[in-house]
Scaffold this active site. Structure first.
Site, PDB file in Angstrom:
ATOM      1  N   ASP A 204       0.824  -1.206   0.000  1.00 51.96           N
ATOM      2  CA  ASP A 204       0.000   0.000   0.000  1.00 51.96           C
ATOM      3  C   ASP A 204       0.867   1.269   0.000  1.00 51.96           C
ATOM      4  OD1 ASP A 204      -2.756   1.062   0.366  1.00 51.96           O
ATOM      5  OD2 ASP A 204      -1.926   1.853   2.236  1.00 51.96           O
ATOM      6  N   GLU A 253      14.297 -15.151   0.046  1.00 54.97           N
ATOM      7  CA  GLU A 253      14.702 -16.262   0.917  1.00 54.97           C
ATOM      8  C   GLU A 253      13.724 -17.428   0.834  1.00 54.97           C
ATOM      9  OE1 GLU A 253      14.782 -14.894   4.932  1.00 54.97           O
ATOM     10  OE2 GLU A 253      16.203 -13.287   4.433  1.00 54.97           O
TER      11      GLU A 253
HETATM   12  C1  GLC Z   1      -4.270   3.092  -0.627  1.00 54.61           C
HETATM   13  C2  GLC Z   1      -5.492   2.228  -0.527  1.00 54.61           C
HETATM   14  C3  GLC Z   1      -6.637   3.074  -0.065  1.00 54.61           C
HETATM   15  C4  GLC Z   1      -6.306   3.636   1.303  1.00 54.61           C
HETATM   16  C5  GLC Z   1      -4.993   4.381   1.272  1.00 54.61           C
HETATM   17  C6  GLC Z   1      -4.474   4.632   2.654  1.00 54.61           C
HETATM   18  O1  GLC Z   1      -4.380   4.063  -1.617  1.00 54.61           O
HETATM   19  O2  GLC Z   1      -5.732   1.585  -1.743  1.00 54.61           O
HETATM   20  O3  GLC Z   1      -7.843   2.354  -0.015  1.00 54.61           O
HETATM   21  O4  GLC Z   1      -7.321   4.508   1.709  1.00 54.61           O
HETATM   22  O5  GLC Z   1      -3.988   3.642   0.619  1.00 54.61           O
HETATM   23  O6  GLC Z   1      -4.019   3.448   3.229  1.00 54.61           O
END
Ligand code: GLC
Length: 536
Positions: A204, A253
């Protein structure tokens, strides 16, 4: 180490937004029991892997992207033991599981953040986050001008006067990647899930993580969460890459071609940096996701993505929809001049041509499945689900709605629970209601209703994915073919040729045997908004 032709290079990955996929225990929220019960459906669909949106313990203030414990499953979704069993079950259906890792921020309920709040300014507990004194005579102004993606200042003040940074909601404090605990902890979390059979990670906000020293003002650059050509002091910094290389060493790994895919909203020219051989395996190509319905635009994006991924030994990674953007069946139903924005729609619904959106969504899916590389399918794409446009304001849960002072509705319209059955409470999603109401147009699109209909979007996806598996599993070339303006055409060696009419008038169908088409072919012609696959 990667074996020859690793699975992810041509994988079709299905994205499960846990809360909205299937509700096994009847509490109105999707869960792991529901996911397990639908594995036969996913196997039949013909996917290779699942990416599971965050399923960790979380107050769910940002749908789970506010993680309170990276090793524990949210009790509304199940248990960690069930998650492990889900990974094993999926594998027995021939499906790998990617776990969503959120390393830019934690929840404010995370034990580290609670400790930071309880500790004094200058303490080691605070140093795991970005706690800074404010500006102004009494520090009453935020430390700089940074804005949150969701609206408002990216800083919140705590009672002792310091401010902490959150590029997203105030419940999502950014961690400090200069702190060794942060580095060690995320590696340990990776091992935790790899040891439990995860095939890898979707990372993310991969363009986030590192912030410029001294927190300089951003100036005029705005933070809309999309790719930023101008540099922002908190995105796409070169210091990100050593972190990624450490993660890559952890993955390497393990056996079984474990992989990671970056959610990196960066300019296309910067994406290859993330895809170097010792960094990410894949990075989502959001250029196609933000493109309008235009053959020349599609062709230039595709050519650039194929070339830039190839240059670093990676593969392009196609996305048309996900849990953050307006579903593409709706985006494509709007005139090209309308900028739908990535988030829930406020515009004039009268401009929407639903049938056209559906036709184009089907045609576009076939394009992404014929291209080299990997394709991601967001749950419900295979049913042709549109955005739930008219959600009542009082049900909205996306923090964007709150953080924008109720000026931007946010992303709930693409997160509405899946219709499995055409009738019944919550359309087969669960035995009781659904956490977001399903619009009436979802009933006829239910999976069970499409099963028996050879013209349905579900059957189209199944047929396309079966053909892809049979014909495109090996490496084939990629070559654009000129079939005139408004036509996107390319050849994959001898395996197949894909032709899409993106214009307003029918065009002549090329010669060859038709393998599949996204809509009816009329009098030997390819109608507008239609893709056909052929072999000579
Ligand atoms: C990313 C995710 C989104 C979230 C953001 C903060 O863009 O896809 O859904 O709100 O990160 O974590």
């Amino acid at each position: 180490m990667e074996t020859s032709r690793a699975w992810w290079r041509s994988a079709v990955v299905y994205q499960i937004y846990v809360r909205s996929f299937a509700d096994g225990n009847g509490d109105g929220t999707g869960d792991i029991a529901g996911m397990r019960s639908r594995l036969p459906y996913l196997e039949r669909l013909g996917i290779d892997a699942i990416w599971v949106n965050p399923w960790y313990r979380s107050p769910l203030l940002d749908g789970g992207y506010d993680v309170a414990d990276y090793r524990e499953i949210n009790d509304r979704f199940g248990t960690t033991v069930e998650a492990e069993a889900f990974i094993a079950d999926a594998r027995s259906h021939g499906i790998r599981v990617l776990v969503d890792l959120v390393p830019n921020h934690t929840s404010w309920d995370h034990v580290w953040f609670r400790a930071a709040l309880a500790a004094a300014p200058g303490s080691d507990e605070r140093a795991r986050y970005h706690f800074v004194d404010g500006r102004g005579a009494d520090g009453e102004l935020p430390p700089n001008d940074w804005q949150s993606v969701f609206g408002g200042a990216a800083w919140t003040r705590v009672p002792d006067g310091q401010w902490y940074l959150h590029l997203f909601d105030e419940s999502q404090p950014d961690v400090n990647w200069d702190h060794p605990d942060v580095v060690d902890e995320f590696e340990a979390v990776m091992r935790f899930w790899l040891d439990r059979g995860a095939a890898g990670f979707r990372i993310d906000v991969a363009h986030g993580l590192v912030k410029a020293p001294g927190y300089p003002d951003a100036g005029t650059a705005t933070n809309d969460g999309r790719g930023q050509p101008e540099s922002l002091p908190y995105y796409d910094r070169d210091e990100i890459h050593p972190i990624v290389r450490r993660w890559r060493r952890v993955l390497d790994e393990y056996d079984g071609d474990r992989m990671m895919v970056a959610e990196a909203w960066v300019d296309a020219s910067r994406r290859p940096l993330y895809l170097r051989p010792d960094e990410y395996h894949q990075a989502f190509d959001f250029d196609l996701l933000t493109a309008t319905w235009d053959a020349a635009d599609f062709a230039s994006i595709i050519t650039a993505s194929v070339a830039s991924a190839e240059a670093v030994g990676s593969e392009p990674t196609w996305v048309l929809s996900n849990h953050d953007v307006v579903r593409h069946a709706t985006r494509y139903g709007l005139p090209n001049e309308v900028e739908p924005g990535l988030w829930l729609l406020d515009g004039d619904r009268g401009l929407l041509d639903e049938a056209r959106g559906t036709r184009r969504a089907r045609a576009a899916a076939m394009v992404t499945f014929a291209l080299p590389g990997s394709a991601y399918v967001y749950q419900g794409d295979e049913l042709g689900l549109p955005e739930a446009w008219d959600l009542p304001l009082d049900v909205l849960q996306d923090p964007i709605w709150h953080d924008s002072d109720h000026t931007v509705k946010g992303r709930d319209g693409c997160r509405v629970p899946i219709p499995w059955e055409p009738t019944g409470e919550s359309l087969g999603f669960g035995s009781s209601g659904a956490w977001l109401p399903q619009p009436p147009e979802y009933a006829p699109l239910a999976a069970a209703a499409q099963e028996t209909d050879p013209d349905s979007t579900l059957e189209l996806y199944r047929a396309a994915l079966a053909l892809r598996r049979a014909r495109l599993a090996d490496e084939f070339g990629f070559e654009l073919i000129d079939r005139g303006p408004n036509v996107l055409a390319f050849r994959r060696g001898d395996a197949l040729t894909s032709v899409t009419n993106m214009g307003d008038d029918a065009v002549a169908l090329p010669g060859g045997e038709v393998l599949l088409s996204s809509g009816p072919l009329v009098d030997g012609g390819l109608p507008p908004d239609t893709t056909v696959w052929l072999v000579s």
